[in-house]
Design a protein around this motif. Structure first.
Motif, PDB file in Angstrom:
ATOM      1  N   SER A 111      76.060  60.719 -65.431  1.00 46.19           N
ATOM      2  CA  SER A 111      75.535  60.317 -66.445  1.00 46.19           C
ATOM      3  C   SER A 111      75.292  61.849 -67.502  1.00 46.19           C
ATOM      4  O   SER A 111      75.756  61.606 -68.545  1.00 46.19           O
ATOM      5  N   ALA A 112      74.882  62.698 -66.792  1.00 47.32           N
ATOM      6  CA  ALA A 112      74.554  64.060 -67.360  1.00 47.32           C
ATOM      7  C   ALA A 112      76.142  64.703 -68.018  1.00 47.32           C
ATOM      8  O   ALA A 112      76.165  65.174 -69.000  1.00 47.32           O
ATOM      9  N   ILE A 113      77.194  64.620 -66.999  1.00 48.48           N
ATOM     10  CA  ILE A 113      78.367  64.977 -67.285  1.00 48.48           C
ATOM     11  C   ILE A 113      79.084  64.386 -68.482  1.00 48.48           C
ATOM     12  O   ILE A 113      79.570  64.844 -69.445  1.00 48.48           O
ATOM     13  N   HIS A 114      78.855  62.919 -68.357  1.00 49.65           N
ATOM     14  CA  HIS A 114      79.486  62.087 -69.607  1.00 49.65           C
ATOM     15  C   HIS A 114      78.820  62.368 -70.799  1.00 49.65           C
ATOM     16  O   HIS A 114      79.558  62.065 -71.971  1.00 49.65           O
ATOM     17  N   ASP A 115      77.327  62.429 -70.933  1.00 52.98           N
ATOM     18  CA  ASP A 115      76.740  62.638 -72.048  1.00 52.98           C
ATOM     19  C   ASP A 115      77.453  63.851 -73.082  1.00 52.98           C
ATOM     20  O   ASP A 115      77.201  63.696 -74.095  1.00 52.98           O
ATOM     21  N   THR A 116      78.016  64.732 -72.556  1.00 50.12           N
ATOM     22  CA  THR A 116      78.426  66.001 -73.358  1.00 50.12           C
ATOM     23  C   THR A 116      79.611  65.560 -74.113  1.00 50.12           C
ATOM     24  O   THR A 116      80.161  65.956 -74.936  1.00 50.12           O
ATOM     25  N   VAL A 117      80.290  64.449 -73.595  1.00 47.00           N
ATOM     26  CA  VAL A 117      81.388  63.537 -74.590  1.00 47.00           C
ATOM     27  C   VAL A 117      80.836  63.210 -75.886  1.00 47.00           C
ATOM     28  O   VAL A 117      81.829  63.431 -76.754  1.00 47.00           O
ATOM     29  N   TRP A 118      79.693  62.986 -75.945  1.00 47.44           N
ATOM     30  CA  TRP A 118      79.350  62.240 -77.303  1.00 47.44           C
ATOM     31  C   TRP A 118      78.398  63.538 -78.208  1.00 47.44           C
ATOM     32  O   TRP A 118      77.705  63.097 -79.096  1.00 47.44           O
ATOM     33  N   ARG A 119      78.926  64.666 -77.768  1.00 47.65           N
ATOM     34  CA  ARG A 119      78.133  65.890 -78.664  1.00 47.65           C
ATOM     35  C   ARG A 119      78.510  65.669 -80.025  1.00 47.65           C
ATOM     36  O   ARG A 119      77.925  65.917 -80.891  1.00 47.65           O
ATOM     37  N   ASP A 120      79.898  65.388 -80.440  1.00 47.12           N
ATOM     38  CA  ASP A 120      80.218  65.278 -81.863  1.00 47.12           C
ATOM     39  C   ASP A 120      81.596  64.476 -82.038  1.00 47.12           C
ATOM     40  O   ASP A 120      82.278  64.338 -80.768  1.00 47.12           O
ATOM     41  N   ASN A 121      81.992  64.351 -82.985  1.00 47.17           N
ATOM     42  CA  ASN A 121      83.271  63.310 -83.102  1.00 47.17           C
ATOM     43  C   ASN A 121      84.489  64.286 -82.370  1.00 47.17           C
ATOM     44  O   ASN A 121      85.319  63.583 -81.859  1.00 47.17           O
ATOM     45  N   THR A 122      84.461  65.381 -82.521  1.00 47.05           N
ATOM     46  CA  THR A 122      85.631  66.155 -82.042  1.00 47.05           C
ATOM     47  C   THR A 122      85.658  66.134 -80.584  1.00 47.05           C
ATOM     48  O   THR A 122      86.778  65.866 -80.075  1.00 47.05           O
ATOM     49  N   HIS A 123      84.466  66.182 -79.948  1.00 52.07           N
ATOM     50  CA  HIS A 123      84.541  66.341 -78.427  1.00 52.07           C
ATOM     51  C   HIS A 123      84.657  64.870 -78.203  1.00 52.07           C
ATOM     52  O   HIS A 123      85.524  64.457 -77.103  1.00 52.07           O
ATOM     53  N   LEU A 124      84.148  63.811 -78.800  1.00 51.48           N
ATOM     54  CA  LEU A 124      84.362  62.536 -78.409  1.00 51.48           C
ATOM     55  C   LEU A 124      85.977  61.992 -78.308  1.00 51.48           C
ATOM     56  O   LEU A 124      86.606  61.590 -77.295  1.00 51.48           O
ATOM     57  N   TRP A 125      86.613  62.176 -79.431  1.00 46.81           N
ATOM     58  CA  TRP A 125      88.141  61.855 -79.829  1.00 46.81           C
ATOM     59  C   TRP A 125      89.010  62.720 -78.894  1.00 46.81           C
ATOM     60  O   TRP A 125      89.948  62.161 -78.545  1.00 46.81           O
ATOM     61  N   SER A 126      88.690  63.979 -78.519  1.00 49.64           N
ATOM     62  CA  SER A 126      89.323  64.733 -77.639  1.00 49.64           C
ATOM     63  C   SER A 126      89.499  64.330 -76.195  1.00 49.64           C
ATOM     64  O   SER A 126      90.218  63.972 -75.768  1.00 49.64           O
ATOM     65  N   TYR A 127      88.080  63.682 -75.961  1.00 50.59           N
ATOM     66  CA  TYR A 127      88.017  62.916 -74.448  1.00 50.59           C
ATOM     67  C   TYR A 127      88.909  61.798 -74.526  1.00 50.59           C
ATOM     68  O   TYR A 127      89.630  61.495 -73.472  1.00 50.59           O
ATOM     69  N   GLN A 128      88.801  60.949 -75.713  1.00 52.70           N
ATOM     70  CA  GLN A 128      89.454  59.695 -75.873  1.00 52.70           C
ATOM     71  C   GLN A 128      91.009  59.786 -75.657  1.00 52.70           C
ATOM     72  O   GLN A 128      91.489  58.905 -74.891  1.00 52.70           O
ATOM     73  N   MET A 129      91.402  60.982 -76.018  1.00 51.01           N
ATOM     74  CA  MET A 129      92.866  61.031 -75.910  1.00 51.01           C
ATOM     75  C   MET A 129      93.297  61.514 -74.383  1.00 51.01           C
ATOM     76  O   MET A 129      94.287  60.913 -74.063  1.00 51.01           O
ATOM     77  N   LYS A 130      92.304  61.637 -73.643  1.00 51.64           N
ATOM     78  CA  LYS A 130      92.584  61.714 -72.257  1.00 51.64           C
ATOM     79  C   LYS A 130      92.741  60.515 -71.710  1.00 51.64           C
ATOM     80  O   LYS A 130      93.339  60.377 -70.484  1.00 51.64           O
ATOM     81  N   VAL A 131      91.662  59.542 -71.965  1.00 51.28           N
ATOM     82  CA  VAL A 131      91.326  58.146 -71.429  1.00 51.28           C
ATOM     83  C   VAL A 131      91.990  57.047 -72.040  1.00 51.28           C
ATOM     84  O   VAL A 131      92.268  55.974 -71.348  1.00 51.28           O
ATOM     85  N   SER A 132      92.304  57.126 -73.245  1.00 51.22           N
ATOM     86  CA  SER A 132      92.969  56.247 -73.917  1.00 51.22           C
ATOM     87  C   SER A 132      93.810  56.329 -74.958  1.00 51.22           C
ATOM     88  O   SER A 132      93.666  55.914 -76.238  1.00 51.22           O
ATOM     89  N   SER A 133      94.796  57.204 -74.620  1.00 53.41           N
ATOM     90  CA  SER A 133      95.856  57.635 -75.817  1.00 53.41           C
ATOM     91  C   SER A 133      96.556  56.607 -76.209  1.00 53.41           C
ATOM     92  O   SER A 133      97.395  56.681 -77.001  1.00 53.41           O
ATOM     93  N   GLU A 134      96.642  55.358 -75.430  1.00 49.30           N
ATOM     94  CA  GLU A 134      97.587  54.321 -75.659  1.00 49.30           C
ATOM     95  C   GLU A 134      96.949  53.563 -77.014  1.00 49.30           C
ATOM     96  O   GLU A 134      97.654  52.790 -77.798  1.00 49.30           O
ATOM     97  N   SER A 135      95.624  53.773 -77.363  1.00 53.04           N
ATOM     98  CA  SER A 135      94.893  53.023 -78.470  1.00 53.04           C
ATOM     99  C   SER A 135      95.209  53.429 -79.925  1.00 53.04           C
ATOM    100  O   SER A 135      95.146  54.742 -80.107  1.00 53.04           O
ATOM    101  N   ALA A 136      95.507  52.608 -80.666  1.00 52.29           N
ATOM    102  CA  ALA A 136      95.734  52.806 -82.061  1.00 52.29           C
ATOM    103  C   ALA A 136      94.402  53.547 -82.610  1.00 52.29           C
ATOM    104  O   ALA A 136      94.441  54.263 -83.497  1.00 52.29           O
ATOM    105  N   LYS A 137      93.224  52.914 -82.213  1.00 51.16           N
ATOM    106  CA  LYS A 137      92.138  53.632 -83.112  1.00 51.16           C
ATOM    107  C   LYS A 137      91.946  54.808 -82.374  1.00 51.16           C
ATOM    108  O   LYS A 137      91.613  55.501 -83.346  1.00 51.16           O
TER     109      LYS A 137
END
Length: 207
Positions: free
Chosen positions: A155-181
């Protein structure tokens, strides 16, 4: 309650296939697919690694695959186990029943909702799985402490993903790069940082 909820939110015309590809399916196929996704929820609850804020098209495609068959098997085993062991393991059976009942209004099983899958939808159902785990390891303090420590660390590690939009969507590119959103939102972060050409490439990929 389910009937009233169905009547109150039965507005499929305003829902997007981008958010819930199950809208493309006949009702019986949607129910089978939704049941299979409960197996995926169970995996995410027990092994909360590579979580995602976005499961829209095309992260989960409404089509048959080995992964979906495996998830369907997991859901079926869970139902079979609870029916067979309800006298011997009442707390475990209660936890499994809670899991399925809590998901009955958000799983797309009885009626479609606005999204195909979302970890936020598992908050209430996860109480049932927590009860199952607790009943299995409550007499093993070392195991219990290890589980609590591991989940707290994740939980503590994953919380850092939500620091800001840049961190969030950079992380999302690693786990859901197939997503149009994900592609579109990552393009926005690139544009906001002044990388216009790169942003355009992600916008085109999203389309």
């Amino acid at each position: 309650f389910l009937g009233l909820r169905f009547l109150s939110i039965h507005v499929e015309s305003v829902w997007s296939v981008l958010d819930n590809p199950l809208l493309l399916m006949p009702w019986y196929q949607r129910m089978l697919f939704a049941f299979a996704l409960l197996g995926q929820y169970l995996i995410s609850i027990l092994v909360p690694w590579k979580l995602s804020a976005d499961y829209s098209w095309a992260v989960i495609k409404p089509e048959l695959s080995l992964a979906i068959l495996a998830c369907f098997l997991i859901s079926s085993i869970l139902v079979f186990f609870s029916l067979k062991k309800f006298r011997e393991l009442p707390l475990t059976t209660l936890g499994i029943a809670w899991f399925f009942i809590a998901f009955s209004i958000t799983s797309n099983f009885f009626f479609p909702i606005g999204t195909i899958y979302g970890e936020r939808l598992a908050y209430l159902p996860s109480i049932g799985i927590a009860l199952c785990v607790a009943s299995a390891i409550s007499t093993r303090p070392f195991v219990l402490a290890s589980v609590v420590f591991a989940f707290t660390a994740i939980s503590a590690i994953h919380d850092t993903v939500w620091r800001d939009n840049t961190h969030l969507w950079s992380y999302q590119m690693k786990v859901s790069s197939e997503s149009a959103k994900t592609l579109s939102n990552y393009g926005v972060t690139m544009r906001n940082s002044g990388e216009i050409d790169e942003a355009g490439a992600y916008f085109r990929a999203a389309i």
